[in-house]
Motif scaffolding. Sequence first.
Motif, PDB file in Angstrom:
ATOM      1  N   LEU A 132      15.512  10.179  -2.873  1.00  0.00           N
ATOM      2  CA  LEU A 132      16.613   9.323  -2.419  1.00  0.00           C
ATOM      3  C   LEU A 132      17.962   9.934  -2.799  1.00  0.00           C
ATOM      4  N   ASP A 133      18.074  10.392  -4.034  1.00  0.00           N
ATOM      5  CA  ASP A 133      19.334  10.964  -4.493  1.00  0.00           C
ATOM      6  C   ASP A 133      19.715  12.196  -3.684  1.00  0.00           C
ATOM      7  N   SER A 134      18.718  12.978  -3.273  1.00  0.00           N
ATOM      8  CA  SER A 134      19.016  14.204  -2.518  1.00  0.00           C
ATOM      9  C   SER A 134      19.628  13.893  -1.161  1.00  0.00           C
ATOM     10  N   PHE A 135      19.331  12.703  -0.608  1.00  0.00           N
ATOM     11  CA  PHE A 135      19.907  12.281   0.670  1.00  0.00           C
ATOM     12  C   PHE A 135      21.063  11.295   0.486  1.00  0.00           C
ATOM     13  N   LYS A 136      21.412  11.045  -0.786  1.00  0.00           N
ATOM     14  CA  LYS A 136      22.457  10.056  -1.105  1.00  0.00           C
ATOM     15  C   LYS A 136      22.129   8.678  -0.497  1.00  0.00           C
ATOM     16  N   LEU A 137      20.867   8.292  -0.620  1.00  0.00           N
ATOM     17  CA  LEU A 137      20.396   6.978  -0.201  1.00  0.00           C
ATOM     18  C   LEU A 137      19.995   6.183  -1.442  1.00  0.00           C
ATOM     19  N   ARG A 138      20.033   4.856  -1.319  1.00  0.00           N
ATOM     20  CA  ARG A 138      19.703   3.996  -2.459  1.00  0.00           C
ATOM     21  C   ARG A 138      18.562   3.044  -2.097  1.00  0.00           C
ATOM     22  N   GLY A 139      17.703   2.795  -3.072  1.00  0.00           N
ATOM     23  CA  GLY A 139      16.554   1.930  -2.833  1.00  0.00           C
ATOM     24  C   GLY A 139      16.463   0.808  -3.848  1.00  0.00           C
ATOM     25  N   ALA A 198      18.913   5.555 -13.073  1.00  0.00           N
ATOM     26  CA  ALA A 198      18.748   5.270 -11.638  1.00  0.00           C
ATOM     27  C   ALA A 198      19.625   4.094 -11.220  1.00  0.00           C
ATOM     28  N   ALA A 199      19.683   3.063 -12.051  1.00  0.00           N
ATOM     29  CA  ALA A 199      20.533   1.907 -11.743  1.00  0.00           C
ATOM     30  C   ALA A 199      22.002   2.302 -11.715  1.00  0.00           C
ATOM     31  N   GLN A 200      22.399   3.176 -12.610  1.00  0.00           N
ATOM     32  CA  GLN A 200      23.791   3.623 -12.647  1.00  0.00           C
ATOM     33  C   GLN A 200      24.168   4.405 -11.388  1.00  0.00           C
ATOM     34  N   ARG A 201      23.170   4.982 -10.733  1.00  0.00           N
ATOM     35  CA  ARG A 201      23.435   5.723  -9.493  1.00  0.00           C
ATOM     36  C   ARG A 201      23.304   4.839  -8.250  1.00  0.00           C
ATOM     37  N   GLY A 202      23.149   3.529  -8.458  1.00  0.00           N
ATOM     38  CA  GLY A 202      23.197   2.596  -7.341  1.00  0.00           C
ATOM     39  C   GLY A 202      21.881   2.044  -6.863  1.00  0.00           C
ATOM     40  N   HIS A 203      20.776   2.434  -7.475  1.00  0.00           N
ATOM     41  CA  HIS A 203      19.479   1.872  -7.103  1.00  0.00           C
ATOM     42  C   HIS A 203      19.329   0.498  -7.764  1.00  0.00           C
ATOM     43  N   GLU A 204      18.681  -0.436  -7.050  1.00  0.00           N
ATOM     44  CA  GLU A 204      18.466  -1.758  -7.604  1.00  0.00           C
ATOM     45  C   GLU A 204      17.173  -1.805  -8.408  1.00  0.00           C
ATOM     46  N   LEU A 205      17.239  -2.401  -9.594  1.00  0.00           N
ATOM     47  CA  LEU A 205      16.035  -2.705 -10.362  1.00  0.00           C
ATOM     48  C   LEU A 205      15.697  -4.162 -10.098  1.00  0.00           C
ATOM     49  N   ALA A 210      20.597   0.233   2.351  1.00  0.00           N
ATOM     50  CA  ALA A 210      21.150  -0.307   1.107  1.00  0.00           C
ATOM     51  C   ALA A 210      20.064  -1.027   0.331  1.00  0.00           C
ATOM     52  N   PRO A 211      20.281  -1.231  -0.971  1.00  0.00           N
ATOM     53  CA  PRO A 211      19.318  -2.018  -1.753  1.00  0.00           C
ATOM     54  C   PRO A 211      19.215  -3.448  -1.233  1.00  0.00           C
ATOM     55  N   MET A 212      18.102  -4.077  -1.517  1.00  0.00           N
ATOM     56  CA  MET A 212      17.854  -5.432  -1.037  1.00  0.00           C
ATOM     57  C   MET A 212      18.931  -6.413  -1.481  1.00  0.00           C
ATOM     58  N   VAL A 213      19.411  -6.272  -2.712  1.00  0.00           N
ATOM     59  CA  VAL A 213      20.388  -7.222  -3.226  1.00  0.00           C
ATOM     60  C   VAL A 213      21.671  -7.217  -2.402  1.00  0.00           C
ATOM     61  N   GLU A 214      22.081  -6.057  -1.903  1.00  0.00           N
ATOM     62  CA  GLU A 214      23.308  -5.972  -1.105  1.00  0.00           C
ATOM     63  C   GLU A 214      23.098  -6.522   0.303  1.00  0.00           C
ATOM     64  N   VAL A 215      21.978  -6.178   0.903  1.00  0.00           N
ATOM     65  CA  VAL A 215      21.690  -6.665   2.252  1.00  0.00           C
ATOM     66  C   VAL A 215      21.517  -8.185   2.236  1.00  0.00           C
ATOM     67  N   ALA A 216      20.768  -8.690   1.249  1.00  0.00           N
ATOM     68  CA  ALA A 216      20.548 -10.138   1.159  1.00  0.00           C
ATOM     69  C   ALA A 216      21.853 -10.878   0.898  1.00  0.00           C
ATOM     70  N   ALA A 217      22.730 -10.296   0.091  1.00  0.00           N
ATOM     71  CA  ALA A 217      24.015 -10.940  -0.181  1.00  0.00           C
ATOM     72  C   ALA A 217      24.850 -11.028   1.084  1.00  0.00           C
ATOM     73  N   ASN A 218      24.785 -10.007   1.937  1.00  0.00           N
ATOM     74  CA  ASN A 218      25.507 -10.039   3.215  1.00  0.00           C
ATOM     75  C   ASN A 218      24.975 -11.146   4.120  1.00  0.00           C
ATOM     76  N   ILE A 219      23.654 -11.259   4.181  1.00  0.00           N
ATOM     77  CA  ILE A 219      23.039 -12.314   4.994  1.00  0.00           C
ATOM     78  C   ILE A 219      23.428 -13.683   4.449  1.00  0.00           C
ATOM     79  N   LYS A 220      23.367 -13.820   3.134  1.00  0.00           N
ATOM     80  CA  LYS A 220      23.669 -15.097   2.489  1.00  0.00           C
ATOM     81  C   LYS A 220      25.115 -15.509   2.748  1.00  0.00           C
ATOM     82  N   ALA A 221      26.028 -14.547   2.697  1.00  0.00           N
ATOM     83  CA  ALA A 221      27.450 -14.842   2.903  1.00  0.00           C
ATOM     84  C   ALA A 221      27.723 -15.338   4.312  1.00  0.00           C
TER      85      ALA A 221
END
Length: 271
Positions: A52-59, A80-87, A249-260
């Motif tokens: 994921l990091d090699s493609f600059k993608l987050r999971g 991993a969390a500091q690099r934007g991945h969700e735990l 994007a990580p689930m937390v970001e996508v879900a927050a967008n839907i929730k908003a």
Amino acid sequence: MIKHQLLTAALLLTAAASPAQSSSSWNNKQCAVVLTYDDAIDVDLDNVVPALDSFKLRGTFYLIGSSPVVARRLPEWRSAAQRGHELGNHALMHPCDGSLPGRGFVTPDNDLSKYTVSRAVSEVRANNVLLSAIDGKTARTFAYPCGDLTIGGVRFYDQLQNDFVAARGVRAGLQTAPQVDLTNINSYMINGQSGDYLIDLVKQAEKSHTLLVFLFHGVGGGHALNVDLQAHRQLLRYLKNHEKDIWVAPMVEVAANIKAAQPGVPATPLR
């Protein structure tokens, strides 16, 4: 042929459901793709995070709090969390309903059918404390162990909705933002499928302006449910090459967008 025609018709109906509305929920892109990885196993840190990091993608990595891989590799999970991945939270003990068919792997100590609702809720909250100690965050998502939703017919997550932005289930399906049930988000469990299959799912999501959630376990080994390293990398390469149209994007970001976007539902601060 009939099955194919029904699938095509279903996708067309989904695509017709307010593509502009879905596009705004998907960070103004055609669709959203969430890459989730369950069970906190070594290959998450050995194979997945570097890919994921090699493609600059987050999971999103759904961690079982009692997993020895969590205890043994805490600094790597924190990094991993500091690099934007969700735990994400996959419960403290990963209890599954042992009363269901095919559940011979469930031990008596971790049999959800023998839990009380209060025990299940307490263990999930305890895992949140652990995860917060690792990444310093309070906003995260939950994934149902084995996709099991109830204890004695009672949905235990009903008591946890204020603890999470959303919860991921195991039922397959593509959905527009208004169709998403944030208490049981659809996902596609992957086990042995080819890279072409994975990419075809993404293409369907692009055409129908929907949310696509992948559910991985082993990637290049490490689990009975597994996807080949090359197939996984093929998927990541496609997502990276089409990032102007696909929001990954990580689930937390996508879900927050839907929730908003849902009327009357307060937005969740991502911290």
